[in-house]
Design a protein around this motif. Structure first.
Motif, PDB file in Angstrom:
ATOM      1  N   GLY A   1       0.802  -1.224   0.000  1.00 34.21           N
ATOM      2  CA  GLY A   1       0.000   0.000   0.000  1.00 34.21           C
ATOM      3  C   GLY A   1       0.824   1.257   0.000  1.00 34.21           C
ATOM      4  N   GLY A   2       2.060   1.188  -0.527  1.00 35.22           N
ATOM      5  CA  GLY A   2       2.870   2.391  -0.651  1.00 35.22           C
ATOM      6  C   GLY A   2       3.484   2.852   0.645  1.00 35.22           C
ATOM      7  N   HIS A   3       3.345   2.095   1.734  1.00 34.08           N
ATOM      8  CA  HIS A   3       3.959   2.483   3.002  1.00 34.08           C
ATOM      9  C   HIS A   3       5.154   1.597   3.308  1.00 34.08           C
ATOM     10  CE1 HIS A   3       0.949   5.427   3.982  1.00 34.08           C
ATOM     11  NE2 HIS A   3      -0.017   4.556   3.706  1.00 34.08           N
ATOM     12  N   ALA A   4       6.144   2.204   3.908  1.00 37.37           N
ATOM     13  CA  ALA A   4       7.375   1.471   4.185  1.00 37.37           C
ATOM     14  C   ALA A   4       7.156   0.444   5.289  1.00 37.37           C
ATOM     15  CB  ALA A   4       8.471   2.442   4.594  1.00 37.37           C
ATOM     16  N   GLU A   5       7.873  -0.694   5.117  1.00 35.39           N
ATOM     17  CA  GLU A   5       7.862  -1.688   6.167  1.00 35.39           C
ATOM     18  C   GLU A   5       9.306  -1.944   6.558  1.00 35.39           C
ATOM     19  OE1 GLU A   5       4.471  -4.514   5.276  1.00 35.39           O
ATOM     20  OE2 GLU A   5       5.865  -5.840   6.310  1.00 35.39           O
ATOM     21  N   VAL A   6       9.555  -2.179   7.868  1.00 35.42           N
ATOM     22  CA  VAL A   6      10.947  -2.367   8.295  1.00 35.42           C
ATOM     23  C   VAL A   6      11.092  -3.694   9.020  1.00 35.42           C
ATOM     24  CG1 VAL A   6      11.440   0.098   8.486  1.00 35.42           C
ATOM     25  CG2 VAL A   6      10.533  -1.148  10.454  1.00 35.42           C
ATOM     26  N   VAL A   7      12.324  -4.195   9.051  1.00 35.63           N
ATOM     27  CA  VAL A   7      12.628  -5.430   9.769  1.00 35.63           C
ATOM     28  C   VAL A   7      13.464  -5.081  10.993  1.00 35.63           C
ATOM     29  CG1 VAL A   7      13.625  -7.733   9.602  1.00 35.63           C
ATOM     30  CG2 VAL A   7      12.658  -6.606   7.573  1.00 35.63           C
ATOM     31  N   LEU A   8      12.924  -5.429  12.139  1.00 36.45           N
ATOM     32  CA  LEU A   8      13.627  -5.128  13.384  1.00 36.45           C
ATOM     33  C   LEU A   8      14.818  -6.047  13.560  1.00 36.45           C
ATOM     34  CD1 LEU A   8      10.680  -4.547  15.900  1.00 36.45           C
ATOM     35  CD2 LEU A   8      11.984  -2.883  14.585  1.00 36.45           C
ATOM     36  N   PRO A   9      15.733  -5.721  14.455  1.00 40.26           N
ATOM     37  CA  PRO A   9      16.918  -6.547  14.682  1.00 40.26           C
ATOM     38  C   PRO A   9      16.579  -8.024  14.923  1.00 40.26           C
ATOM     39  CG  PRO A   9      17.108  -4.510  15.917  1.00 40.26           C
ATOM     40  CD  PRO A   9      15.764  -4.490  15.259  1.00 40.26           C
ATOM     41  N   GLY A  10      15.484  -8.309  15.594  1.00 35.27           N
ATOM     42  CA  GLY A  10      15.129  -9.696  15.873  1.00 35.27           C
ATOM     43  C   GLY A  10      14.471 -10.406  14.709  1.00 35.27           C
ATOM     44  N   GLY A  11      14.222  -9.672  13.611  1.00 37.27           N
ATOM     45  CA  GLY A  11      13.598 -10.281  12.454  1.00 37.27           C
ATOM     46  C   GLY A  11      12.119  -9.961  12.329  1.00 37.27           C
ATOM     47  N   THR A  12      11.546  -9.317  13.289  1.00 40.31           N
ATOM     48  CA  THR A  12      10.136  -8.975  13.232  1.00 40.31           C
ATOM     49  C   THR A  12       9.893  -7.881  12.203  1.00 40.31           C
ATOM     50  OG1 THR A  12      10.225  -9.258  15.615  1.00 40.31           O
ATOM     51  CG2 THR A  12       8.155  -8.437  14.677  1.00 40.31           C
ATOM     52  N   ARG A  13       8.811  -8.054  11.420  1.00 38.62           N
ATOM     53  CA  ARG A  13       8.453  -7.009  10.455  1.00 38.62           C
ATOM     54  C   ARG A  13       7.468  -6.049  11.084  1.00 38.62           C
ATOM     55  NH1 ARG A  13       9.352  -8.900   4.770  1.00 38.62           N
ATOM     56  NH2 ARG A  13       7.855  -7.333   4.082  1.00 38.62           N
ATOM     57  N   LEU A  14       7.640  -4.807  10.746  1.00 36.53           N
ATOM     58  CA  LEU A  14       6.787  -3.783  11.349  1.00 36.53           C
ATOM     59  C   LEU A  14       6.337  -2.825  10.248  1.00 36.53           C
ATOM     60  CD1 LEU A  14       5.996  -3.262  14.331  1.00 36.53           C
ATOM     61  CD2 LEU A  14       7.829  -1.566  14.415  1.00 36.53           C
ATOM     62  N   ALA A  15       5.009  -2.604  10.175  1.00 36.79           N
ATOM     63  CA  ALA A  15       4.488  -1.683   9.163  1.00 36.79           C
ATOM     64  C   ALA A  15       4.512  -0.263   9.699  1.00 36.79           C
ATOM     65  CB  ALA A  15       3.054  -2.073   8.807  1.00 36.79           C
ATOM     66  N   THR A  16       4.921   0.688   8.846  1.00 40.44           N
ATOM     67  CA  THR A  16       4.926   2.087   9.265  1.00 40.44           C
ATOM     68  C   THR A  16       3.928   2.864   8.432  1.00 40.44           C
ATOM     69  OG1 THR A  16       6.478   2.965   7.653  1.00 40.44           O
ATOM     70  CG2 THR A  16       7.423   1.853   9.586  1.00 40.44           C
ATOM     71  N   GLY A  17       3.665   4.088   8.828  1.00 45.75           N
ATOM     72  CA  GLY A  17       2.780   4.952   8.042  1.00 45.75           C
ATOM     73  C   GLY A  17       3.552   5.873   7.132  1.00 45.75           C
ATOM     74  N   ILE A  18       4.849   5.575   6.960  1.00 45.08           N
ATOM     75  CA  ILE A  18       5.689   6.477   6.178  1.00 45.08           C
ATOM     76  C   ILE A  18       5.623   6.090   4.703  1.00 45.08           C
ATOM     77  CG2 ILE A  18       8.039   7.341   5.862  1.00 45.08           C
ATOM     78  CD1 ILE A  18       8.474   6.267   8.828  1.00 45.08           C
ATOM     79  N   PRO A  19       5.225   7.037   3.827  1.00 46.52           N
ATOM     80  CA  PRO A  19       5.128   6.712   2.404  1.00 46.52           C
ATOM     81  C   PRO A  19       6.487   6.293   1.849  1.00 46.52           C
ATOM     82  CG  PRO A  19       4.111   8.838   2.890  1.00 46.52           C
ATOM     83  CD  PRO A  19       4.815   8.408   4.123  1.00 46.52           C
ATOM     84  N   SER A  20       6.508   5.147   1.152  1.00 48.95           N
ATOM     85  CA  SER A  20       7.779   4.621   0.632  1.00 48.95           C
ATOM     86  C   SER A  20       8.432   5.591  -0.333  1.00 48.95           C
ATOM     87  CB  SER A  20       7.548   3.301  -0.105  1.00 48.95           C
ATOM     88  OG  SER A  20       6.838   2.427   0.704  1.00 48.95           O
ATOM     89  N   ARG A  21       7.598   6.311  -1.102  1.00 49.14           N
ATOM     90  CA  ARG A  21       8.185   7.157  -2.138  1.00 49.14           C
ATOM     91  C   ARG A  21       8.965   8.328  -1.551  1.00 49.14           C
ATOM     92  NH1 ARG A  21       4.144  11.027  -1.715  1.00 49.14           N
ATOM     93  NH2 ARG A  21       2.164  10.026  -1.204  1.00 49.14           N
ATOM     94  N   ASN A  22       8.693   8.646  -0.281  1.00 51.41           N
ATOM     95  CA  ASN A  22       9.449   9.721   0.354  1.00 51.41           C
ATOM     96  C   ASN A  22      10.872   9.310   0.700  1.00 51.41           C
ATOM     97  OD1 ASN A  22       7.152  11.161   0.174  1.00 51.41           O
ATOM     98  ND2 ASN A  22       6.797  11.344   2.390  1.00 51.41           N
ATOM     99  N   LEU A  23      11.061   7.995   0.850  1.00 43.04           N
ATOM    100  CA  LEU A  23      12.357   7.519   1.321  1.00 43.04           C
ATOM    101  C   LEU A  23      13.374   7.544   0.200  1.00 43.04           C
ATOM    102  CD1 LEU A  23      11.168   4.525   3.499  1.00 43.04           C
ATOM    103  CD2 LEU A  23      12.141   6.671   4.307  1.00 43.04           C
ATOM    104  N   PRO A  24      14.652   7.717   0.525  1.00 45.16           N
ATOM    105  CA  PRO A  24      15.680   7.644  -0.501  1.00 45.16           C
ATOM    106  C   PRO A  24      15.705   6.242  -1.101  1.00 45.16           C
ATOM    107  CG  PRO A  24      16.655   7.719   1.702  1.00 45.16           C
ATOM    108  CD  PRO A  24      15.191   7.947   1.867  1.00 45.16           C
ATOM    109  N   SER A  25      15.970   6.162  -2.431  1.00 42.23           N
ATOM    110  CA  SER A  25      15.867   4.885  -3.133  1.00 42.23           C
ATOM    111  C   SER A  25      16.902   3.884  -2.646  1.00 42.23           C
ATOM    112  CB  SER A  25      16.020   5.114  -4.645  1.00 42.23           C
ATOM    113  OG  SER A  25      17.172   5.912  -4.860  1.00 42.23           O
TER     114      SER A  25
END
Ligand SMILES: Nc1ncnc2c1ncn2[C@@H]1O[C@H](COP(=O)(O)OP(=O)(O)OP(=O)(O)O)[C@@H](O)[C@H]1O
Ligand SMILES: [Mg+2]
Lengths: 361, 295
Positions: free
Chosen positions: A251-275
């Motif tokens: 859905g165009g929002h960034a998702e990150v992987v925590l140090p332990g391997g857990t995935r976490l969804a954020t509300g930050i638009p992916s297109r804003n992030l540097p490529s």
């Protein structure tokens, strides 16, 4: 009620550059707080506006007048010092009147202004006393009174609350904010205390090593910090920072992987992030995380701080990363327990290698 | 007088450390006893001098004991007053000591403020030079000083008696340190209050330095009043003598044996103004000697 404009203001002490070129505009009637850690140049900046410190380069305009060549008394500003700097051998009344007498103001006018200021600050019964015979809080009021009687274009405060005890500090904070509302004057307030900044400012200027990190309203600064420095400086306990990897988001929002391997969804638009966002840092405030049995993030509680109205849990994530999390005041979580957490995706922040921040819209 | 102030000082101390009252009270008593003993030791010679000054000279030629028994006389004091110049000398001493005190305060305050708060080229070197003056003994410069004042024809004037003593390295040092200790922010507040540099000095800083002024003023006055060497050298005309020099000049060759009573009366007479001064400024003198502080 003057507008204050700093243009390319620079300050060097010898070879040490304390303020590299800095520009700033403060609107009439604003309550601007200069916030930053000790030694970042807040006082220096304020003292340059007051005329107590010469500029290495740049211009300062107050109320539409260029003032950086004028002596302190002619800039239309009044300053309240951290040490109050009252004249020890003069009565309170004389302390208030000294500046007015020096510009040859008529006696009746001086009396009127002094009385009015004393009334506002509730120090009428102290007018005949010497500063030595006053408490810290009363001295503080006299120092503010000495500024008020001048009816200046702008008030400059240099950490005026730092010598007061906690209770009095909280009360004076409110009183100064109220004074600002009532007089509508431009005020510039220097502090390294983020609570003072958050509670009093209409606009906060966050300074770091003489540079402006961010300018914004208290909520803007809290919700959308521009840099990792600002994010870490605002809020108690401070924001947690975790190294994370990027993952494919939906859905165009960034998702990150925590140090332990857990995935976490954020509300930050992916297109804003540097490529090429390889290594990013996740920023999450303790109050943006909740204890939730169904939460995706597993953690072990190491230490519990009960504050009454809320509880701080110090937890360790599977990868070993440490996190401070806020829980309700009546929290029953104990040290050693394993719990699960959820994070509010809209309140997460990402920081790139240059410490620039990315927040949800 | 020194007794009562010592007692009140130790009294404050015991109030501060309430608590183990008994042992402190004992300590206070011990201290008080010691102070009384010392005071007596100090006073005995003075009382003796006073007693001798009221005795006829011929009696004293035989024995200087028995100062408490008759005969007594006021002749020694009458003799002093009979010396027609004595009131001139007192006046001279007042003018010289007073002038020296006032001018020393002015010079040292200005110099001290300059060193403490203004920037000028070679400030450090100049300050070091001033301090080096502390190490120069008076006797070392008496001859050049004498020649200097002779060259400009100033001997036997008040100027000659006063001017050489206005170079007071200690005073400059004291005032510099004192002004440095005045919080800078107070002066900055005054700047923002539209006060000129001179006004800040006169109205804000100077009143704060009154304890230091008192210290320096009292020391200067006492030293000047008791000064002997320079007035002796510079003033050769009796009407320009200060009291110390004048009184000494009236002493006969055999004063030590034939005029002891007169000698003692002179000592008392010369000390009297200082005693009166002490009575008036007792509090300040005690602080002056005990050291001064800002605020
Ligand atoms: N007169 C001076 N000479 C040399 N360096 C100075 C001078 N005044 C300040 N500095 C330096 O400039 C920097 C900024 O000082 P400043 O007093 O403005 O900091 P600040 O932000 O007000 O800190 P604090 O919160 O501790 O008051 C510091 O590194 C300080 O050492
Ligand atoms: Mg400061």
């Amino acid at each position: 009620m003057g507008r204050i404009e700093l243009v390319g203001v620079t300050k060097r002490f010898g070879t040490a550059e304390v303020i590299p070129e800095l520009s700033l505009e403060i609107e009439p009637g604003e309550f601007a707080v200069l916030l930053g850690p000790s030694g970042c140049g807040k006082s220096t900046l304020l003292r340059m506006m007051a005329g107590l410190e010469a500029l290495t380069a740049g211009e300062i305009h107050i109320g539409g007048r260029r003032v950086d060549g004028l002596p302190p008394g002619q800039r239309g500003v009044a300053m309240v010092f951290q040490s109050y700097a009252l004249y020890p051998h003069m009565s309170v009344a004389d302390n208030l009147a000294f500046g007015l007498r020096n510009i040859g103001m008529a006696k009746e006018e001086i009396a009127t202004r002094t009385r009015e200021a004393a009334r506002i600050l509730e120090i009428e019964h102290l007018l005949e006393r010497k500063p030595m015979q006053l408490s810290g809080g009363q001295r503080q009021r006299v120092a503010i009174g000495r500024a008020i009687v001048k009816e200046p274009q702008a008030f400059l405060f240099d950490e005026p609350l730092s010598n007061l005890d906690a209770a009095l500090r909280a009360r004076t904070r409110v009183e100064i904010a109220r004074l600002h509302q009532r007089m509508g004057s431009t005020m510039i307030f220097v502090t390294h205390d983020q609570v003072e900044a958050m509670t009093m400012a209409t606009r906060i200027v966050v300074l770091n090593k003489g540079r402006i990190e961010q300018i914004g309203s208290p909520l803007e600064i809290y919700r959308r910090p521009a840099t990792r420095f600002v994010a870490g400086f605002i809020g108690t306990p401070g924001m947690n920072f975790l190294p994370v990897d990027m993952a494919e988001g939906a859905g165009g929002h960034a998702e990150v992987v925590l140090p332990g391997g857990t995935r976490l969804a954020t509300g930050i638009p992916s297109r804003n992030l540097p490529s090429n966002a390889g290594s990013l840092t996740l920023g999450v405030r303790p109050e943006a995380v909740r204890v939730n049995p169904d939460g995706p993030v597993k953690a072990e509680v190491e230490f519990v701080e009960h504050l009454g109205d809320r509880t701080h849990l110090h937890v360790a994530l599977p990868g070993g990363a440490q996190l401070v999390v806020e829980d309700a005041g009546e929290s029953v979580v104990r040290a050693g327990e394993h719990i699960a957490l959820t994070a509010d995706g809209a309140r997460l922040h990402l920081f790139d290698a240059a410490d620039r921040a990315y927040s949800a819209a | 007088m020194s007794l009562s102030s010592a007692r009140s000082a130790s009294g404050t101390a015991s109030r501060v450390r309430a608590g183990r009252m008994d042992s402190h009270q004992f300590g206070d008593r011990l201290l008080l006893g010691l102070v009384i003993l010392l005071a007596i030791l100090w006073t005995v010679p003075l009382v003796w001098v006073l007693g001798l000054s009221f005795k006829p000279n011929d009696v004293l030629m035989h024995s200087t004991g028995g100062i408490l028994s008759a005969p007594f006389t006021l002749k020694n004091y009458a003799d002093i007053l009979a010396s027609s110049n004595v009131f001139t000398w007192i006046l001279n001493s007042i003018i010289v000591s007073g002038g020296q005190t006032v001018l020393t305060l002015v010079v040292c305050s200005l110099a001290g403020y300059g060193f403490a708060r203004t920037e000028f080229p070679f400030k450090g070197v100049i300050f070091a030079l001033v301090l080096a003056g502390l190490a120069v003994p008076e006797q070392a410069i008496v001859i050049p000083l004498f020649k200097m004042f002779a060259d400009i024809n100033l001997h036997n004037t008040y100027a000659a008696l006063i001017l050489p003593r206005l170079a007071v390295p200690f005073g400059v040092f004291l005032m510099t340190q004192y002004f440095r200790a005045v919080p800078r922010e107070i002066e900055e507040a005054a700047l923002l209050d539209n006060a000129s540099r001179l006004k800040i000095f006169l109205v804000v800083v100077l009143p704060l330095s009154i304890p230091a002024q008192a210290t320096l003023g009292i020391y200067t006055f006492l030293a000047s009043w008791n000064d002997y060497l320079w007035p002796l050298i510079s003033a050769s005309k009796p009407e320009m003598f200060t009291l110390t020099v004048g009184l000494a000049s009236t002493q006969m060759n055999f004063a030590q044996s034939e005029g002891i009573g007169f000698l003692m009366a002179q000592a008392i007479f010369a000390g009297l103004p200082i005693l009166i001064l002490y009575l008036f400024f007792q509090r300040h003198i005690v602080t002056a000697v005990a050291g001064t502080t800002v605020r």
